[in-house]
Design a protein around this motif. Structure first.
Motif, PDB file in Angstrom:
ATOM      1  N   UNK A 114       0.898  -1.413   0.131  1.00 60.19           N
ATOM      2  CA  UNK A 114      -0.026   0.026   0.110  1.00 60.19           C
ATOM      3  C   UNK A 114       0.931   1.057   0.050  1.00 60.19           C
ATOM      4  N   UNK A 115       0.111   2.551   0.160  1.00 62.89           N
ATOM      5  CA  UNK A 115       0.986   3.804   0.248  1.00 62.89           C
ATOM      6  C   UNK A 115       1.836   3.920   0.927  1.00 62.89           C
ATOM      7  N   UNK A 116       3.128   4.098   0.453  1.00 61.71           N
ATOM      8  CA  UNK A 116       4.358   4.324   1.547  1.00 61.71           C
ATOM      9  C   UNK A 116       4.983   3.110   2.067  1.00 61.71           C
ATOM     10  N   UNK A 117       4.594   1.966   1.242  1.00 60.30           N
ATOM     11  CA  UNK A 117       5.464   0.615   1.428  1.00 60.30           C
ATOM     12  C   UNK A 117       6.458   0.465   0.646  1.00 60.30           C
ATOM     13  N   UNK A 118       7.392  -0.130   0.774  1.00 58.52           N
ATOM     14  CA  UNK A 118       8.533  -0.488  -0.220  1.00 58.52           C
ATOM     15  C   UNK A 118       7.900  -1.664  -1.034  1.00 58.52           C
ATOM     16  N   UNK A 119       8.554  -1.842  -2.394  1.00 56.22           N
ATOM     17  CA  UNK A 119       8.221  -2.939  -3.196  1.00 56.22           C
ATOM     18  C   UNK A 119       9.091  -4.219  -2.978  1.00 56.22           C
ATOM     19  N   UNK A 120       8.566  -5.364  -3.252  1.00 54.32           N
ATOM     20  CA  UNK A 120       9.227  -6.622  -3.244  1.00 54.32           C
ATOM     21  C   UNK A 120       9.021  -7.195  -4.742  1.00 54.32           C
ATOM     22  N   UNK A 121      10.246  -7.758  -5.077  1.00 49.37           N
ATOM     23  CA  UNK A 121      10.276  -8.464  -6.373  1.00 49.37           C
ATOM     24  C   UNK A 121      10.752  -9.795  -6.247  1.00 49.37           C
ATOM     25  N   UNK A 122      10.000 -10.658  -6.783  1.00 45.93           N
ATOM     26  CA  UNK A 122       9.890 -12.129  -6.757  1.00 45.93           C
ATOM     27  C   UNK A 122       9.552 -12.848  -8.061  1.00 45.93           C
ATOM     28  N   UNK A 123       9.739 -14.213  -8.086  1.00 43.52           N
ATOM     29  CA  UNK A 123       9.498 -14.965  -9.330  1.00 43.52           C
ATOM     30  C   UNK A 123       7.945 -14.988  -9.059  1.00 43.52           C
ATOM     31  N   UNK A 124       7.385 -14.863 -10.592  1.00 41.95           N
ATOM     32  CA  UNK A 124       5.732 -15.057 -10.734  1.00 41.95           C
ATOM     33  C   UNK A 124       5.647 -16.074 -11.598  1.00 41.95           C
ATOM     34  N   UNK A 125       4.663 -16.882 -11.243  1.00 45.44           N
ATOM     35  CA  UNK A 125       4.031 -17.773 -12.373  1.00 45.44           C
ATOM     36  C   UNK A 125       2.614 -17.687 -12.578  1.00 45.44           C
ATOM     37  N   UNK A 126       2.114 -17.857 -13.751  1.00 49.59           N
ATOM     38  CA  UNK A 126       0.791 -17.681 -14.186  1.00 49.59           C
ATOM     39  C   UNK A 126       0.074 -18.900 -15.025  1.00 49.59           C
ATOM     40  N   UNK A 127      -0.974 -19.307 -14.707  1.00 51.67           N
ATOM     41  CA  UNK A 127      -1.788 -20.160 -15.514  1.00 51.67           C
ATOM     42  C   UNK A 127      -2.882 -19.362 -16.335  1.00 51.67           C
ATOM     43  N   UNK A 128      -2.750 -19.151 -17.443  1.00 53.99           N
ATOM     44  CA  UNK A 128      -3.781 -18.463 -18.392  1.00 53.99           C
ATOM     45  C   UNK A 128      -4.682 -19.272 -19.188  1.00 53.99           C
ATOM     46  N   UNK A 129      -5.993 -18.744 -19.228  1.00 56.34           N
ATOM     47  CA  UNK A 129      -7.002 -19.372 -20.355  1.00 56.34           C
ATOM     48  C   UNK A 129      -7.818 -18.196 -20.862  1.00 56.34           C
ATOM     49  N   UNK A 130      -8.305 -18.353 -22.145  1.00 60.02           N
ATOM     50  CA  UNK A 130      -8.902 -17.319 -22.725  1.00 60.02           C
ATOM     51  C   UNK A 130      -9.606 -17.580 -24.010  1.00 60.02           C
ATOM     52  N   UNK A 131     -10.299 -16.723 -24.653  1.00 61.40           N
ATOM     53  CA  UNK A 131     -11.136 -17.003 -25.715  1.00 61.40           C
ATOM     54  C   UNK A 131     -11.090 -15.556 -26.778  1.00 61.40           C
ATOM     55  N   UNK A 132     -10.621 -15.766 -27.878  1.00 57.83           N
ATOM     56  CA  UNK A 132     -10.502 -14.798 -28.794  1.00 57.83           C
ATOM     57  C   UNK A 132     -11.606 -14.682 -29.655  1.00 57.83           C
ATOM     58  N   UNK A 133     -12.302 -13.812 -30.273  1.00 58.81           N
ATOM     59  CA  UNK A 133     -13.027 -13.801 -31.438  1.00 58.81           C
ATOM     60  C   UNK A 133     -12.786 -12.924 -32.703  1.00 58.81           C
ATOM     61  N   UNK A 134     -12.838 -13.209 -33.809  1.00 62.39           N
ATOM     62  CA  UNK A 134     -12.445 -12.708 -35.070  1.00 62.39           C
ATOM     63  C   UNK A 134     -13.401 -11.336 -35.127  1.00 62.39           C
TER      64      UNK A 134
END
Length: 170
Positions: A114-134
């Motif tokens: 939140x406001x005024x706190x320092x940032x942390x950087x770490x390894x991230x993983x994601x599982x993604x699914x989606x749908x595109x339409x032409x």
């Protein structure tokens, strides 16, 4: 900065590795809402941007590729920024203008409490699914993109819901 250089190298390697016929490169942008766990807020909002390369079609329906994406979710001084790359599998049924896809991505996440706190950087993983339409020959509507995003060895998690546009360059 070291993590960013690694992601840029992986993107360059992905885009310039020879692929099968009918390869395409696309860029996309979307609006994102994220349900957050163990964060400075329960919901965050922001943009999702990325680029993917999709290879040829196996059996003229399934294609393999790679995606590089960044999400920038924030609210009330809290931020959760991610950059990730990984494999992508898409299905193009050819009888309907819908293209579902799934992805497994790895990268980095930067977040604070939140406001005024320092940032942390770490390894991230994601599982993604989606749908595109032409919509048009080189323009797709990203109807929905749902991602589960976690941070290695940390309790912060996000489930993001996005919608936007995809421009297929070639």
């Amino acid at each position: 900065m070291k993590h960013l250089r690694c992601l840029i190298f992986l993107l360059a390697a992905t885009l310039f590795v020879p692929s099968t016929l009918h390869a395409q490169i696309a860029i996309y942008a979307a609006g994102t809402g994220a349900s957050l766990s163990n964060a400075g807020t329960s919901w965050g909002y922001g943009p999702l941007v990325g680029i993917y390369k999709q290879g040829g079609h196996a059996a003229n329906t399934v294609s393999l590729g790679a995606d590089l994406r960044g999400s920038f979710v924030s609210r009330d001084g809290f931020h959760y920024y991610t950059g990730a790359i990984g494999p992508r599998i898409a299905i193009q049924p050819h009888v309907i203008p819908l293209k579902p896809y799934i992805e497994g991505l790895v990268g980095i996440a930067s977040y604070n409490s939140g406001t005024g706190t320092s940032s942390s950087t770490h390894l991230n993983y994601q599982v993604v699914g989606g749908l595109d339409s032409t919509i048009l020959p080189h323009l797709d509507w990203r109807v929905v993109d749902i991602a589960y995003s976690g941070v290695a060895n940390q309790s912060i998690k996000a489930v993001t819901f996005s919608t936007g546009l995809v421009l297929r360059l070639w």
